[in-house]
Design a protein around this motif. Structure first.
Motif, PDB file in Angstrom:
ATOM      1  N   PHE A 179      -1.518 -22.747 -36.220  1.00  0.00           N
ATOM      2  CA  PHE A 179      -0.526 -23.356 -36.665  1.00  0.00           C
ATOM      3  C   PHE A 179      -0.584 -22.223 -38.503  1.00  0.00           C
ATOM      4  O   PHE A 179       1.191 -22.793 -38.509  1.00  0.00           O
ATOM      5  N   ASP A 180      -1.522 -21.742 -38.573  1.00  0.00           N
ATOM      6  CA  ASP A 180      -1.486 -21.885 -40.386  1.00  0.00           C
ATOM      7  C   ASP A 180      -1.023 -20.534 -40.174  1.00  0.00           C
ATOM      8  O   ASP A 180      -0.179 -20.669 -41.297  1.00  0.00           O
ATOM      9  N   LYS A 181      -1.218 -19.016 -39.320  1.00  0.00           N
ATOM     10  CA  LYS A 181      -0.424 -18.593 -39.521  1.00  0.00           C
ATOM     11  C   LYS A 181       1.166 -18.573 -39.537  1.00  0.00           C
ATOM     12  O   LYS A 181       1.691 -18.216 -39.342  1.00  0.00           O
ATOM     13  N   MET A 182       1.485 -19.686 -38.310  1.00  0.00           N
ATOM     14  CA  MET A 182       2.579 -19.572 -38.218  1.00  0.00           C
ATOM     15  C   MET A 182       3.132 -19.824 -39.422  1.00  0.00           C
ATOM     16  O   MET A 182       4.092 -19.464 -39.535  1.00  0.00           O
ATOM     17  N   ARG A 183       2.740 -20.900 -39.844  1.00  0.00           N
ATOM     18  CA  ARG A 183       3.278 -21.553 -41.250  1.00  0.00           C
ATOM     19  C   ARG A 183       3.370 -20.519 -42.206  1.00  0.00           C
ATOM     20  O   ARG A 183       4.615 -20.502 -42.504  1.00  0.00           O
ATOM     21  N   GLU A 237      10.284 -12.408 -49.213  1.00  0.00           N
ATOM     22  CA  GLU A 237       8.660 -11.872 -50.090  1.00  0.00           C
ATOM     23  C   GLU A 237       7.929 -12.263 -51.366  1.00  0.00           C
ATOM     24  O   GLU A 237       9.061 -12.975 -51.943  1.00  0.00           O
ATOM     25  N   SER A 238       6.628 -12.730 -50.918  1.00  0.00           N
ATOM     26  CA  SER A 238       6.150 -13.591 -52.009  1.00  0.00           C
ATOM     27  C   SER A 238       4.662 -13.660 -52.042  1.00  0.00           C
ATOM     28  O   SER A 238       3.906 -12.552 -50.978  1.00  0.00           O
ATOM     29  N   CYS A 239       4.670 -13.814 -53.588  1.00  0.00           N
ATOM     30  CA  CYS A 239       3.060 -14.010 -53.677  1.00  0.00           C
ATOM     31  C   CYS A 239       2.098 -14.943 -53.214  1.00  0.00           C
ATOM     32  O   CYS A 239       2.586 -16.037 -52.654  1.00  0.00           O
ATOM     33  N   VAL A 240       0.475 -14.838 -53.383  1.00  0.00           N
ATOM     34  CA  VAL A 240       0.327 -16.178 -52.710  1.00  0.00           C
ATOM     35  C   VAL A 240       0.167 -17.656 -53.478  1.00  0.00           C
ATOM     36  O   VAL A 240       0.034 -17.868 -51.992  1.00  0.00           O
ATOM     37  N   SER A 241       0.132 -17.297 -54.570  1.00  0.00           N
ATOM     38  CA  SER A 241       0.576 -19.044 -55.298  1.00  0.00           C
ATOM     39  C   SER A 241       1.521 -19.136 -54.215  1.00  0.00           C
ATOM     40  O   SER A 241       1.981 -20.253 -54.354  1.00  0.00           O
ATOM     41  N   GLU A 242       2.763 -18.499 -54.440  1.00  0.00           N
ATOM     42  CA  GLU A 242       3.908 -18.516 -53.556  1.00  0.00           C
ATOM     43  C   GLU A 242       3.965 -19.808 -52.113  1.00  0.00           C
ATOM     44  O   GLU A 242       4.165 -20.658 -51.989  1.00  0.00           O
ATOM     45  N   GLN A 290      -5.824 -21.618 -50.517  1.00  0.00           N
ATOM     46  CA  GLN A 290      -5.611 -20.563 -50.936  1.00  0.00           C
ATOM     47  C   GLN A 290      -5.855 -19.856 -50.351  1.00  0.00           C
ATOM     48  O   GLN A 290      -5.688 -18.722 -50.096  1.00  0.00           O
ATOM     49  N   ILE A 291      -7.811 -20.219 -49.893  1.00  0.00           N
ATOM     50  CA  ILE A 291      -8.435 -19.211 -49.706  1.00  0.00           C
ATOM     51  C   ILE A 291      -8.207 -18.779 -48.218  1.00  0.00           C
ATOM     52  O   ILE A 291      -8.440 -17.476 -47.574  1.00  0.00           O
ATOM     53  N   LYS A 292      -7.059 -19.852 -47.779  1.00  0.00           N
ATOM     54  CA  LYS A 292      -7.305 -19.112 -45.902  1.00  0.00           C
ATOM     55  C   LYS A 292      -5.469 -18.741 -45.877  1.00  0.00           C
ATOM     56  O   LYS A 292      -5.885 -17.852 -45.100  1.00  0.00           O
ATOM     57  N   VAL A 293      -4.864 -19.065 -46.550  1.00  0.00           N
ATOM     58  CA  VAL A 293      -3.800 -18.514 -46.798  1.00  0.00           C
ATOM     59  C   VAL A 293      -4.113 -16.780 -46.968  1.00  0.00           C
ATOM     60  O   VAL A 293      -3.970 -15.592 -46.573  1.00  0.00           O
ATOM     61  N   LYS A 344      -4.935 -11.800 -44.577  1.00  0.00           N
ATOM     62  CA  LYS A 344      -5.423  -9.928 -44.361  1.00  0.00           C
ATOM     63  C   LYS A 344      -5.075  -9.918 -42.700  1.00  0.00           C
ATOM     64  O   LYS A 344      -5.379  -9.020 -41.960  1.00  0.00           O
ATOM     65  N   LYS A 345      -5.452 -11.543 -41.945  1.00  0.00           N
ATOM     66  CA  LYS A 345      -5.707 -10.444 -40.204  1.00  0.00           C
ATOM     67  C   LYS A 345      -4.266 -10.385 -39.806  1.00  0.00           C
ATOM     68  O   LYS A 345      -3.800  -9.285 -38.715  1.00  0.00           O
TER      69      LYS A 345
END
Length: 222
Positions: A142-146, A156-161, A170-173, A178-179
């Motif tokens: 689910f999170d990868k799909m999101r 193109e987006s940064c982690v915070s976006e 954020q830690i999960k993102v 990375k995966k």
């Protein structure tokens, strides 16, 4: 008071959570080479008996029966009884357009124009179907799909976006990015202190598009 200006958060075309959860559950069952080939057979040839499916996918009938039973429990296929015979048919509750998208992707990869037509149905090479199933297995979460969905429709987006747009911690993102990067589902570039991510072409991006197209066509009935 801090004068820090947070980046504008771009959020568009994000499906309701329950829809993406349902699509992800379906994909976890599809992400199996034999199951995907069985579903492909039913998509091409329509309602069929276990013996016909087993011959079509070149697998033992008992193994095919077990797979069909699991997919019936997951609402991917449904049964019809005619006398003493039971026939299976593909359900439309799963991302039904996945095979259209798979064929189009195969057509682009091989320059075979017939596969680019939405109405064209043909069994794809087994090694290609196996590759697709194994790739789907890597992102059917689910999170990868999101995250992939967000990048597909927001660019193109940064982690915070991505965190703001997906509401994933954020830690999960960071862990999932990375995966996804290791599996070549996303690419990255550094700009000063920031790292920006974008989705790469492939079955993962095609699948996200198929899910959205399906939802656009049928809405909550997806």
């Amino acid at each position: 008071m801090s004068n820090t200006v947070l980046p504008d958060v771009k959020i568009k075309n994000i499906l309701p959570r329950e829809i993406m959860e349902r699509a992800t559950r379906g994909l976890t069952y599809i992400a199996h080479p034999l199951r995907l080939r069985i579903l492909e057979f039913l998509d091409v040839y329509g309602m069929s008996s276990v013996s016909a499916i087993a011959r079509g996918v070149d697998a033992e009938q008992m193994i095919v029966s077990q797979s069909l039973r699991k997919m019936r429990d997951a609402n991917l296929v449904q049964t019809h009884r005619r006398g003493i015979f039971v026939y299976y048919e593909i359900c439309r509750d799963y991302p039904a357009s996945i095979f259209v998208c798979m064929r189009k992707l195969f057509g682009h990869m091989t320059d075979q124009l017939k596969f680019l037509r939405a109405t064209h149905k043909e069994i794809l090479p087994t090694d290609y179907t196996t590759m697709v199933a194994n790739r789907i297995k890597l992102f059917a979460n689910f999170d990868k799909m999101r995250i992939l969905e967000y990048l597909t429709y927001n660019g193109e987006s940064c982690v915070s976006e991505i965190v703001s747009g997906t509401q994933i911690p954020q830690i999960k993102v960071s862990q999932y990015l990375k995966k996804l990067l290791d599996d070549d589902f996303v690419k990255s570039r550094r700009d000063g202190r920031h790292v920006y991510y974008d989705i790469t072409p492939g079955v993962h991006k095609t699948t996200i598009g198929c899910i959205h197209k399906r939802y656009d066509n049928v809405g909550p009935a997806f």
